[in-house]
Each structure stands twice: as C-alpha cells, then as structure tokens.
Write an enzyme that holds these catalytic residues in place. Sequence first.
Site, short mmCIF file in Angstrom:
data_model
loop_
_atom_site.label_atom_id
_atom_site.label_comp_id
_atom_site.label_asym_id
_atom_site.label_seq_id
_atom_site.Cartn_x
_atom_site.Cartn_y
_atom_site.Cartn_z
N HIS A 118 48.58 50.15 48.82
CA HIS A 118 49.46 50.68 47.76
C HIS A 118 50.67 51.43 48.31
O HIS A 118 50.66 52.67 48.33
CB HIS A 118 48.66 51.65 46.88
CG HIS A 118 47.63 50.99 46.04
ND1 HIS A 118 47.88 50.49 44.79
CD2 HIS A 118 46.32 50.74 46.29
CE1 HIS A 118 46.78 49.96 44.29
NE2 HIS A 118 45.82 50.10 45.19
N GLU A 149 53.33 52.11 46.92
CA GLU A 149 53.96 52.93 45.87
C GLU A 149 53.36 54.34 45.81
O GLU A 149 53.89 55.22 45.15
CB GLU A 149 53.83 52.23 44.50
CG GLU A 149 52.45 52.19 43.88
CD GLU A 149 51.52 51.14 44.50
OE1 GLU A 149 51.88 50.53 45.53
OE2 GLU A 149 50.41 50.99 43.97
N CYS A 202 47.45 44.96 45.69
CA CYS A 202 46.03 45.13 45.41
C CYS A 202 45.61 44.24 44.24
O CYS A 202 45.57 43.03 44.39
CB CYS A 202 45.74 46.61 45.18
SG CYS A 202 44.02 47.02 45.44
N ARG A 242 37.41 40.70 46.48
CA ARG A 242 37.65 41.99 45.82
C ARG A 242 36.74 43.07 46.39
O ARG A 242 35.64 42.79 46.83
CB ARG A 242 37.40 41.87 44.31
CG ARG A 242 38.32 40.89 43.64
CD ARG A 242 37.86 40.60 42.23
NE ARG A 242 37.95 41.80 41.40
CZ ARG A 242 37.12 42.07 40.39
NH1 ARG A 242 36.12 41.26 40.11
NH2 ARG A 242 37.27 43.16 39.69
N1 GLN Z 1 39.22 46.56 42.69
C1 GLN Z 1 40.33 46.21 41.81
C2 GLN Z 1 40.18 44.78 41.29
O1 GLN Z 1 39.35 44.07 41.73
C3 GLN Z 1 41.65 46.35 42.53
C4 GLN Z 1 41.85 47.77 42.93
C5 GLN Z 1 43.28 48.19 42.99
O2 GLN Z 1 44.19 47.54 42.50
N2 GLN Z 1 43.48 49.34 43.58
O3 GLN Z 1 40.89 44.39 40.41
#
Ligand code: GLN
Length: 199
Positions: free
Chosen positions: A172, A174, A80, A107
């Site tokens: 994610h 994890e 992410c 993003r």
């Molecule tokens: N929206 C976050 C970003 O732009 C990322 C979100 C996440 O890591 N769960 O950095």
Amino acid sequence: MTDTVGVLALQGDVIEHVHALQRAGARVLEVRMPEDLALVDALVVPGGESTTVIRLLERFGLIGPITERVRAGMPFWGTCMGMIVAATDVADLEQKTLGLLDVTVRRNAFGRQVDSAEVQLAIPALGPAPFPAIFIRAPWIERTGPGVEVLAEHGGHGVMVRQDHILGTSFHPELTGDDRVHAYFLRLVEEAKRTDSAA
Ligand code: GLN
C-alpha cells in the site's frame, strides 16, 4: 494537459490514494459510476476487500466498461485488493475477476498471523533507496504471464508487477507518505498517452 486519474471509490482506502496522487501532481476523480469512468485517463483500484468490491462492480455495471477501457490501453493500477480484482487467476476465489493482469495471486498469502507488516523493499525501478512497503493481509504473486515484468519481490514472491500499462502492487504505497510509486504510475500514464498519439 494534466491527466485525470480516477480512483475507484466503492470501498477501501480511497482518500489516501486521492491525496497521494494529488501530491504527485495528478488531477483526481472518484469513480463510482460508468459515467465517471468516461471522464478519466487512468484508473487506480485501492486496497479493500476483493469479494465485496467484485460484487459492487457487478451491481454498478462497471465490469464491462473497465475491462473495455483497460484492454484499449487505459492505464490501470491495483493495490492489494485492486491487484486481486485485476488478476486473470486468483488461487482461492470463487468469483470472476476482471482478468486484465496475467498473473495468479494468492489472497492473504503472507499469513493471517502476521496480518500487517512494514518492509524496506528494494524496487530498482524507483531508484536505490528502499521503499517502505506496508503489507495488510496482502496477496502474493505465484505466476506471471510472459508479458509481465516483476518489479519487486518479498519472501521469494512477486509483490510488484507491470504488464505494459497495467501495474499491480501487493502493498500500500498510499499509506506511507512516500509517493514514488504514485509518481511512477503517473509517468506510465504519460507514456501510454504518447504511445497512443503515435499510433
Ligand atoms: N485480503 C484482502 C482481499 O483478499 C485484500 C487486503 C487489502 O487490500 N489490504 O481482498
């Protein structure tokens, strides 16, 4: 010898990665300083907030050392935010990224309304059983460079990619208790070591 996998521990869901990597059989070290980086064979960058973490990476003098190690072959996995930080291009970010993974990401791409969702995702590289992928304000991948393989898609967009020794996931692993992506990354770390010693 067991590999030591570093988890960047400046911000984000660090401890969940540490535990998942340990369950998958790795020795783990939290990385905060350039000196820590010298002790690890691979680096995981967790989820969090990319704008904050890029600022912290600059402040702690980690941008140069991380890019040098990864360019020299150190395995890297960004989840992410970690994938955003590694990308060569981010559609809506002013800051400079590490520029390691040849993709364009957007993003918060799945919409702020549906901030988080769990999806049963087909990831053939992990076997036939779907993976419970948790998306939290997740980025999607809009462009992949020639050396980048898409390992999973969701809603018509790449959400898991691999470029040699660099792995990126929009979601994610994890947070699920299903450690197959962590185990996949550890196999990639093993492979990188073999290629290294064969060279
Ligand atoms: N929206 C976050 C970003 O732009 C990322 C979100 C996440 O890591 N769960 O950095």
